[in-house]
Write an enzyme that holds these catalytic residues in place. Sequence first.
Site, PDB file in Angstrom:
ATOM      1  N   ALA A  29       0.813  -1.228   0.000  1.00  0.00           N
ATOM      2  CA  ALA A  29       0.000   0.000   0.000  1.00  0.00           C
ATOM      3  C   ALA A  29       0.844   1.275   0.000  1.00  0.00           C
ATOM      4  O   ALA A  29       0.453   2.287  -0.583  1.00  0.00           O
ATOM      5  CB  ALA A  29      -0.941  -0.005   1.201  1.00  0.00           C
ATOM      6  N   PHE A  40      -4.119   0.843   4.545  1.00  0.00           N
ATOM      7  CA  PHE A  40      -5.073   0.193   5.443  1.00  0.00           C
ATOM      8  C   PHE A  40      -4.766   0.472   6.902  1.00  0.00           C
ATOM      9  O   PHE A  40      -5.626   0.865   7.672  1.00  0.00           O
ATOM     10  CB  PHE A  40      -5.067  -1.322   5.208  1.00  0.00           C
ATOM     11  N   ARG A  41      -3.483   0.271   7.234  1.00  0.00           N
ATOM     12  CA  ARG A  41      -3.144   0.243   8.660  1.00  0.00           C
ATOM     13  C   ARG A  41      -2.497   1.521   9.175  1.00  0.00           C
ATOM     14  O   ARG A  41      -2.380   1.698  10.372  1.00  0.00           O
ATOM     15  CB  ARG A  41      -2.220  -0.948   8.941  1.00  0.00           C
ATOM     16  N   GLN A 107       0.817  -6.540  -3.450  1.00  0.00           N
ATOM     17  CA  GLN A 107      -0.307  -6.752  -2.544  1.00  0.00           C
ATOM     18  C   GLN A 107      -1.449  -5.803  -2.909  1.00  0.00           C
ATOM     19  O   GLN A 107      -2.520  -5.877  -2.324  1.00  0.00           O
ATOM     20  CB  GLN A 107       0.120  -6.447  -1.098  1.00  0.00           C
ATOM     21  N   HIS A 127      -3.496 -10.196  -4.231  1.00  0.00           N
ATOM     22  CA  HIS A 127      -4.801  -9.921  -3.620  1.00  0.00           C
ATOM     23  C   HIS A 127      -5.868  -9.522  -4.644  1.00  0.00           C
ATOM     24  O   HIS A 127      -6.893  -8.949  -4.283  1.00  0.00           O
ATOM     25  CB  HIS A 127      -4.655  -8.850  -2.529  1.00  0.00           C
ATOM     26  N   CYS A 135     -17.496 -13.810 -11.230  1.00  0.00           N
ATOM     27  CA  CYS A 135     -18.679 -14.562 -10.841  1.00  0.00           C
ATOM     28  C   CYS A 135     -18.235 -15.768 -10.031  1.00  0.00           C
ATOM     29  O   CYS A 135     -17.395 -16.548 -10.477  1.00  0.00           O
ATOM     30  CB  CYS A 135     -19.464 -15.006 -12.072  1.00  0.00           C
ATOM     31  N   CYS A 160     -24.446 -11.974 -12.116  1.00  0.00           N
ATOM     32  CA  CYS A 160     -23.655 -12.316 -13.302  1.00  0.00           C
ATOM     33  C   CYS A 160     -24.516 -12.269 -14.559  1.00  0.00           C
ATOM     34  O   CYS A 160     -25.547 -12.933 -14.620  1.00  0.00           O
ATOM     35  CB  CYS A 160     -23.043 -13.702 -13.126  1.00  0.00           C
ATOM     36  N   SER A 201       5.806  -1.717   1.821  1.00  0.00           N
ATOM     37  CA  SER A 201       5.058  -2.757   2.534  1.00  0.00           C
ATOM     38  C   SER A 201       5.616  -2.895   3.943  1.00  0.00           C
ATOM     39  O   SER A 201       6.828  -2.858   4.141  1.00  0.00           O
ATOM     40  CB  SER A 201       5.157  -4.101   1.811  1.00  0.00           C
ATOM     41  N   ASN A 226      10.740   1.710   2.709  1.00  0.00           N
ATOM     42  CA  ASN A 226       9.448   1.804   3.383  1.00  0.00           C
ATOM     43  C   ASN A 226       9.525   2.862   4.485  1.00  0.00           C
ATOM     44  O   ASN A 226      10.528   2.966   5.179  1.00  0.00           O
ATOM     45  CB  ASN A 226       9.085   0.449   4.008  1.00  0.00           C
TER      46      ASN A 226
HETATM   47 ZN    ZN Z   1     -21.707 -16.461 -13.697  1.00  0.00          ZN
END
Ligand code: ZN
Length: 257
Positions: A29, A40-41, A107, A127, A135, A160, A201, A226
Site C-alpha cells: 500500500a 489500510f493500517r 499486494q 490480492h 462470478c 452475473c 510494505s 518503506n
Molecule cells: Zn456467472
Amino acid sequence: MDNENLETNIGKIAGLIASSRRLVFFTGAGISTESGIPDFRGPGGLWTRLDPDDFTIDKFLGSKESRRKQWHFVQEGLMTGRALPNAAHIAIAELHRMGRLDCVITQNVDDLHQKAGVPEDKVFELHGNMKRAVCLDCRSRYPFEEIKVRLDAGEDIPACPNCGGTLKPDVVMFGEQLPYKVLEEADRRSRAADVFIVVGSTLVVYPAAYMPQYAVESGARLVIINLGDTPMDREASVLISARAGETMTAIVKRVRG
Ligand code: ZN
C-alpha cells in the site's frame, strides 16, 4: 537518515539493480499512497474509518446487506477511483523498459503498475484487482466499468450477466484463499530472484510476506524502501526509510547513469 547516507544507499541500490540478473519488486500500500489511495493500517488508513469485519468472504456470502455495503464501497472508488501511477510506479515501469525487470509481486489491487506500463504478465497480484468483478459460480470476469454502470443505475447487488450467479469484486477478501496460480508463480519468482526490492510494505500480511523471506533464504540481496519499520529490516542489505516516489526516481536515474 541524513542526506549523505541516503545518497550512498541510493547508489548501492542502483549498483545492485545494474548487476542483477533477476530483479523482483514487491510492493504494498505504501507505494500507492502518493497516488492518493489510502493505506489500510497507517494513520488515517481505511481501517480507521471502516471495520475490517465487514469485509470478510463469510459476510459477503452470508448477507445481502453486506454485499450491498461492499459493492457500495467499490462503487465509491475509495480504493482506486481515478488514481494515477506516481513516480514510484513509473520508475519501476522504466526499469522494465530498460530490460532490467523480472516481475512485480504486489499486494495492491489498484492496477497502477499496469497503468504505469508494466505488462500484465509481469505483475503478480496476490490480492486480486479492483478493476474486475468475478462470478463465484461460473468464474466469468467482467471489467468493473460494466458493473459500475449498473450500480450507478440503481442496481444494488449486481448478478452475473452470464449465469445469474453471485458477482464479487475480484479482490481477495478476509478469510478467502489467495489465487493459487498467482501465489505459486510469485513464490517461484521470489526464490529465483537475486535482487528483491520491497517498496511500501510493512511485511506483516501473510502469505504475501513470505515472498521476501523465500528470496532471502534462496540467497537474494534484500532492499527495503518503506516509511516505518518492518520485521525484515535486519535482513536487508540496504534499508531506506523515505517516500517511495522520490527514492525510486533517484535510484532509476542513477541506474541510467
Ligand atoms: Zn456467472
